[in-house]
Design a protein around this motif. Sequence first.
Motif, PDB file in Angstrom:
ATOM      1  N   LEU A 111       0.833  -1.200   0.000  1.00 22.97           N
ATOM      2  CA  LEU A 111       0.000   0.000   0.000  1.00 22.97           C
ATOM      3  C   LEU A 111       0.873   1.257   0.000  1.00 22.97           C
ATOM      4  O   LEU A 111       0.579   2.227  -0.710  1.00 22.97           O
ATOM      5  CB  LEU A 111      -0.941  -0.018   1.205  1.00 22.97           C
ATOM      6  N   ALA A 112       1.959   1.234   0.741  1.00 24.60           N
ATOM      7  CA  ALA A 112       2.887   2.368   0.760  1.00 24.60           C
ATOM      8  C   ALA A 112       3.480   2.612  -0.626  1.00 24.60           C
ATOM      9  O   ALA A 112       3.596   3.756  -1.072  1.00 24.60           O
ATOM     10  CB  ALA A 112       3.997   2.117   1.777  1.00 24.60           C
ATOM     11  N   ILE A 113       3.832   1.537  -1.309  1.00 24.55           N
ATOM     12  CA  ILE A 113       4.388   1.660  -2.661  1.00 24.55           C
ATOM     13  C   ILE A 113       3.353   2.266  -3.607  1.00 24.55           C
ATOM     14  O   ILE A 113       3.675   3.131  -4.430  1.00 24.55           O
ATOM     15  CB  ILE A 113       4.898   0.301  -3.162  1.00 24.55           C
ATOM     16  N   LEU A 132       7.000  -0.631  10.232  1.00 23.90           N
ATOM     17  CA  LEU A 132       8.059  -0.654  11.243  1.00 23.90           C
ATOM     18  C   LEU A 132       7.508  -0.801  12.655  1.00 23.90           C
ATOM     19  O   LEU A 132       8.206  -1.306  13.531  1.00 23.90           O
ATOM     20  CB  LEU A 132       8.940   0.589  11.113  1.00 23.90           C
ATOM     21  N   ASN A 133       6.259  -0.413  12.876  1.00 21.05           N
ATOM     22  CA  ASN A 133       5.620  -0.664  14.173  1.00 21.05           C
ATOM     23  C   ASN A 133       5.368  -2.151  14.377  1.00 21.05           C
ATOM     24  O   ASN A 133       5.406  -2.649  15.495  1.00 21.05           O
ATOM     25  CB  ASN A 133       4.304   0.101  14.295  1.00 21.05           C
ATOM     26  N   ALA A 139      13.760  -4.452   6.529  1.00 16.31           N
ATOM     27  CA  ALA A 139      14.755  -3.697   5.765  1.00 16.31           C
ATOM     28  C   ALA A 139      14.128  -2.937   4.594  1.00 16.31           C
ATOM     29  O   ALA A 139      14.525  -1.802   4.302  1.00 16.31           O
ATOM     30  CB  ALA A 139      15.848  -4.629   5.264  1.00 16.31           C
ATOM     31  N   SER A 140      13.149  -3.551   3.923  1.00 20.12           N
ATOM     32  CA  SER A 140      12.552  -2.873   2.765  1.00 20.12           C
ATOM     33  C   SER A 140      11.802  -1.616   3.195  1.00 20.12           C
ATOM     34  O   SER A 140      11.824  -0.601   2.480  1.00 20.12           O
ATOM     35  CB  SER A 140      11.643  -3.817   1.987  1.00 20.12           C
ATOM     36  N   ALA A 141      11.150  -1.652   4.346  1.00 16.87           N
ATOM     37  CA  ALA A 141      10.440  -0.465   4.829  1.00 16.87           C
ATOM     38  C   ALA A 141      11.431   0.653   5.160  1.00 16.87           C
ATOM     39  O   ALA A 141      11.190   1.822   4.830  1.00 16.87           O
ATOM     40  CB  ALA A 141       9.600  -0.801   6.055  1.00 16.87           C
ATOM     41  N   TYR A 142      12.560   0.296   5.789  1.00 17.19           N
ATOM     42  CA  TYR A 142      13.589   1.307   6.070  1.00 17.19           C
ATOM     43  C   TYR A 142      14.138   1.899   4.783  1.00 17.19           C
ATOM     44  O   TYR A 142      14.297   3.108   4.644  1.00 17.19           O
ATOM     45  CB  TYR A 142      14.742   0.712   6.887  1.00 17.19           C
ATOM     46  N   TYR A 143      14.421   1.035   3.831  1.00 15.41           N
ATOM     47  CA  TYR A 143      14.973   1.492   2.556  1.00 15.41           C
ATOM     48  C   TYR A 143      13.993   2.421   1.844  1.00 15.41           C
ATOM     49  O   TYR A 143      14.343   3.520   1.409  1.00 15.41           O
ATOM     50  CB  TYR A 143      15.317   0.294   1.662  1.00 15.41           C
ATOM     51  N   ASN A 144      12.735   1.965   1.737  1.00 19.92           N
ATOM     52  CA  ASN A 144      11.728   2.760   1.032  1.00 19.92           C
ATOM     53  C   ASN A 144      11.406   4.067   1.768  1.00 19.92           C
ATOM     54  O   ASN A 144      11.197   5.097   1.139  1.00 19.92           O
ATOM     55  CB  ASN A 144      10.461   1.938   0.815  1.00 19.92           C
ATOM     56  N   LEU A 145      11.404   4.011   3.087  1.00 21.87           N
ATOM     57  CA  LEU A 145      11.168   5.217   3.872  1.00 21.87           C
ATOM     58  C   LEU A 145      12.307   6.221   3.671  1.00 21.87           C
ATOM     59  O   LEU A 145      12.075   7.404   3.469  1.00 21.87           O
ATOM     60  CB  LEU A 145      11.008   4.867   5.362  1.00 21.87           C
ATOM     61  N   GLY A 146      13.530   5.718   3.674  1.00 22.77           N
ATOM     62  CA  GLY A 146      14.683   6.582   3.418  1.00 22.77           C
ATOM     63  C   GLY A 146      14.650   7.165   2.029  1.00 22.77           C
ATOM     64  O   GLY A 146      15.038   8.315   1.806  1.00 22.77           O
TER      65      GLY A 146
END
Length: 149
Positions: A111-113, A132-133, A139-146
């Motif tokens: 959904l974020a993508i 992340l909660n 790792a993919s959430a950190y990467y995409n968030l960054g």
Amino acid sequence: MHKTNKKLCFFNVMSFLILVTCHSNKAEECPVKISAAADELTKAGRILLKNNQESVARACFSKALQQNPKYVPALLELGTLESKSRDYIDAVRHLSDALQQELSTAAFNNLAIVYQDMGAHVEAVRMYRRVLNIDEDDASAYYNLGDIL
């Protein structure tokens, strides 16, 4: 029937399914029987996707949702497929429906993508933070968030 025989039988049915689909004139119809369970239809859709038969896979996922409108794997697969074809409204609807049934990192990430692709960065960031909660090591959430910040 032994477990091994069931897998072999399922493989044979899926091989036949792909063969029939390749030679069918009705490319938009899922070739699995209407009485098949949602999980069987979703498995068939996944196999069809691996064989680059997206429209037929979409039909199988849709048929799975006719059998069980709350079946999360079909909702996720259909939402992801719609996202790839840039049908963002339906992608958001199906992924959100999946999240109403079960909170999963896969649904939040997908959904974020979708939100990111739509240019809705605030919503995308919110979804990545939800991932992340649930799993602080994703790792993919950190990467995409960054990437989005």
